[in-house]
Design an enzyme around this catalytic site. Structure first.
Site, PDB file in Angstrom:
ATOM      1  N   HIS A  62       0.800  -1.221  -0.028  1.00 37.32           N
ATOM      2  CA  HIS A  62       0.021   0.215   0.152  1.00 37.32           C
ATOM      3  C   HIS A  62       0.899   1.385   0.088  1.00 37.32           C
ATOM      4  CE1 HIS A  62      -2.896  -2.492   2.516  1.00 37.32           C
ATOM      5  NE2 HIS A  62      -3.194  -3.182   1.223  1.00 37.32           N
ATOM      6  N   LYS A  72       6.015   7.011   6.730  1.00 33.39           N
ATOM      7  CA  LYS A  72       5.289   5.954   8.150  1.00 33.39           C
ATOM      8  C   LYS A  72       6.696   5.765   8.998  1.00 33.39           C
ATOM      9  CE  LYS A  72       2.034   4.370   4.906  1.00 33.39           C
ATOM     10  NZ  LYS A  72       1.473   3.063   4.036  1.00 33.39           N
ATOM     11  N   TYR A 132       1.618   2.441  13.458  1.00 34.08           N
ATOM     12  CA  TYR A 132       2.371   3.447  12.641  1.00 34.08           C
ATOM     13  C   TYR A 132       1.866   4.911  13.033  1.00 34.08           C
ATOM     14  CZ  TYR A 132      -0.159   0.159   9.457  1.00 34.08           C
ATOM     15  OH  TYR A 132      -0.415  -1.021   8.757  1.00 34.08           O
ATOM     16  N   ASP A 166      -7.170  -6.300  -1.042  1.00 35.25           N
ATOM     17  CA  ASP A 166      -5.873  -6.739  -1.468  1.00 35.25           C
ATOM     18  C   ASP A 166      -5.711  -7.764  -2.329  1.00 35.25           C
ATOM     19  OD1 ASP A 166      -4.585  -4.576   0.373  1.00 35.25           O
ATOM     20  OD2 ASP A 166      -3.914  -5.896   1.757  1.00 35.25           O
TER      21      ASP A 166
HETATM   22  C1  LIG Z   1      -5.230   2.469   6.911  1.00 36.91           C
HETATM   23  C2  LIG Z   1      -6.528   3.009   7.505  1.00 36.91           C
HETATM   24  C3  LIG Z   1      -7.454   2.288   7.514  1.00 36.91           C
HETATM   25  N1  LIG Z   1      -8.752   2.759   8.130  1.00 36.91           N
HETATM   26  C4  LIG Z   1      -9.949   2.289   8.168  1.00 36.91           C
HETATM   27  C5  LIG Z   1     -10.571   2.011   6.792  1.00 36.91           C
HETATM   28  C6  LIG Z   1     -11.073   0.444   7.094  1.00 36.91           C
HETATM   29  O1  LIG Z   1     -12.184   0.472   7.495  1.00 36.91           O
HETATM   30  C7  LIG Z   1     -10.283  -0.427   7.991  1.00 36.91           C
HETATM   31  C8  LIG Z   1      -9.103  -1.137   7.323  1.00 36.91           C
HETATM   32  O2  LIG Z   1      -8.380  -0.369   6.171  1.00 36.91           O
HETATM   33  P1  LIG Z   1      -7.585  -1.179   5.303  1.00 36.91           P
HETATM   34  O3  LIG Z   1      -7.907  -2.526   4.906  1.00 36.91           O
HETATM   35  O4  LIG Z   1      -7.165   0.070   4.306  1.00 36.91           O
HETATM   36  O5  LIG Z   1      -6.190  -1.574   6.335  1.00 36.91           O
HETATM   37  P2  LIG Z   1      -4.809  -2.209   5.903  1.00 36.91           P
HETATM   38  O6  LIG Z   1      -5.039  -3.068   4.818  1.00 36.91           O
HETATM   39  O7  LIG Z   1      -4.245  -2.566   7.193  1.00 36.91           O
HETATM   40  O8  LIG Z   1      -4.209  -0.874   5.341  1.00 36.91           O
HETATM   41  C9  LIG Z   1      -2.767  -0.415   5.943  1.00 36.91           C
HETATM   42  O9  LIG Z   1      -1.786  -1.464   5.372  1.00 36.91           O
HETATM   43  C10 LIG Z   1      -0.459  -1.040   5.680  1.00 36.91           C
HETATM   44  C11 LIG Z   1       0.296  -2.114   5.157  1.00 36.91           C
HETATM   45  C12 LIG Z   1      -0.220   0.381   5.628  1.00 36.91           C
HETATM   46  O10 LIG Z   1       1.163   0.659   5.156  1.00 36.91           O
HETATM   47  C13 LIG Z   1      -1.147   1.069   5.721  1.00 36.91           C
HETATM   48  O11 LIG Z   1      -0.738   2.576   5.403  1.00 36.91           O
HETATM   49  C14 LIG Z   1      -2.486   1.002   5.595  1.00 36.91           C
HETATM   50  O12 LIG Z   1      -2.442   1.102   4.013  1.00 36.91           O
HETATM   51  O13 LIG Z   1      -9.591   0.635   8.754  1.00 36.91           O
HETATM   52  C15 LIG Z   1      -8.559   4.263   8.692  1.00 36.91           C
HETATM   53  O14 LIG Z   1      -9.656   4.544   9.050  1.00 36.91           O
HETATM   54  N2  LIG Z   1      -7.304   4.905   8.702  1.00 36.91           N
HETATM   55  C16 LIG Z   1      -6.238   4.149   8.044  1.00 36.91           C
HETATM   56  O15 LIG Z   1      -5.300   5.134   8.246  1.00 36.91           O
END
Ligand SMILES: Cc1cn([C@H]2C[C@H](O)[C@@H](COP(=O)(O)OP(=O)(O)O[C@H]3O[C@@H](C)C(=O)[C@@H](O)[C@H]3O)O2)c(=O)[nH]c1=O
Length: 179
Positions: A62, A72, A132, A166
C-alpha cells in the site's frame, strides 16, 4: 538514543531505540522529534494508527498518493512482523527494489518509510499489535498499491490471509506510480 541502520533504499531506515529496564519493566521511546530532525527526514506526523492482527495476515502493498502522500514510522507494541518496503519513485536508482525487516516487540526496532515507497507486512504471531505514525491523514480516495506476490519479495508464507481489497490489487507490472 537510537541505533541507526540505513538501507539500500534512500531514506528508508531501521532504528533501534535504547531500552530502559528496571524492576518495574521497560520504557522505550519510539519517536523523538529532535532526533528525527537531525536525520533530515519528514517527521511531522499527523495520524497514528494501531492495528491488531492474527498470525498469517498479510497487509499490502500500500501507499497513499499526493497530495496526501505518507511517510510512516512502524513498530510492534506486541508480537512480530515481516515488514517490507518497495521503492516506487520513478527516478530512484532502486525503483522496484525492496527492503525487508523482522520487526518485533522484543528488540523494539522501528522502520521509517519515506513517501514514495509502498509498504506491507506479514504478521508472524497472533495478537500482534502494529503502530504506525503517518505524516498525512488517511484519505481512502488516494489509496494505491499492488499485489503482495508481484514484486519478487521473499515472503516467508505461501497462503496468507488477505483482505478482498488486497486480493484485487493489480500486479506490480500493471501498477502505475505517480511518484
Ligand atoms: C489504513 C487506515 C484504515 N482505516 C480504516 C478503513 C477500514 O475500515 C479499516 C481497514 O482499512 P484497510 O483495509 O485499508 O487497512 P490495511 O490493509 O491494514 O491498510 C494498511 O496497510 C498497511 C500495509 C499500511 O502501510 C497502511 O498505511 C495501510 O494502508 O480501517 C482508517 O480509518 N485509517 C487508516 O489510516
Amino acid at each position: 538514543m537510537y541505533q541507526l541502520h540505513k538501507t539500500k533504499i534512500d531514506g528508508c531506515l531501521e532504528l533501534t531505540p535504547n531500552i530502559f529496564n528496571d524492576h518495574r519493566g521497560i520504557s522505550i521511546k519510539p519517536f523523538h522529534s529532535d532526533f528525527f530532525q537531525t536525520l533530515g527526514v519528514e517527521h511531522n506526523f499527523n495520524e497514528d494508527l494501531m492495528v491488531i492482527s492474527h498470525k498469517g495476515v498479510l497487509r499490502g502493498m500500500h501507499l497513499q498518493n499526493p497530495p496526501l502522500q505518507q511517510a510512516k514510522l512502524i513498530y510492534c507494541a506486541s508480537g512480530s512482523i515481516f515488514d517490507v518496503a518497495v521503492d516506487v519513485r520513478k527516478n530512484s536508482p532502486t525503483y522496484g527494489q525492496h527492503v525487508a525487516f523482522y520487526v518485533d516487540a522484543v528488540k523494539h526496532n522501528i522502520v521509517y518509510i519515506p513517501s514514495g515507497l509502498a509498504h506491507g507486512y506479514l504478521v508472524l504471531e497472533d495478537c500482534t499489535t502494529v503502530i504506525y505514525k503517518m505524516s498525512s491523514v488517511y484519505s481512502p480516495g488516494l489509496e494505491s498499491g499492488f499485489r503482495w506476490d508481484s514484486a519478487a519479495i521473499p515472503w516467508p508464507v505461501q497462503n496468507p490471509i488477505l483482505s478482498d481489497k488486497d486480493k484485487s490489487l493489480p500486479g506490480f507490472n500493471d501498477f502505475v506510480s505517480i511518484f
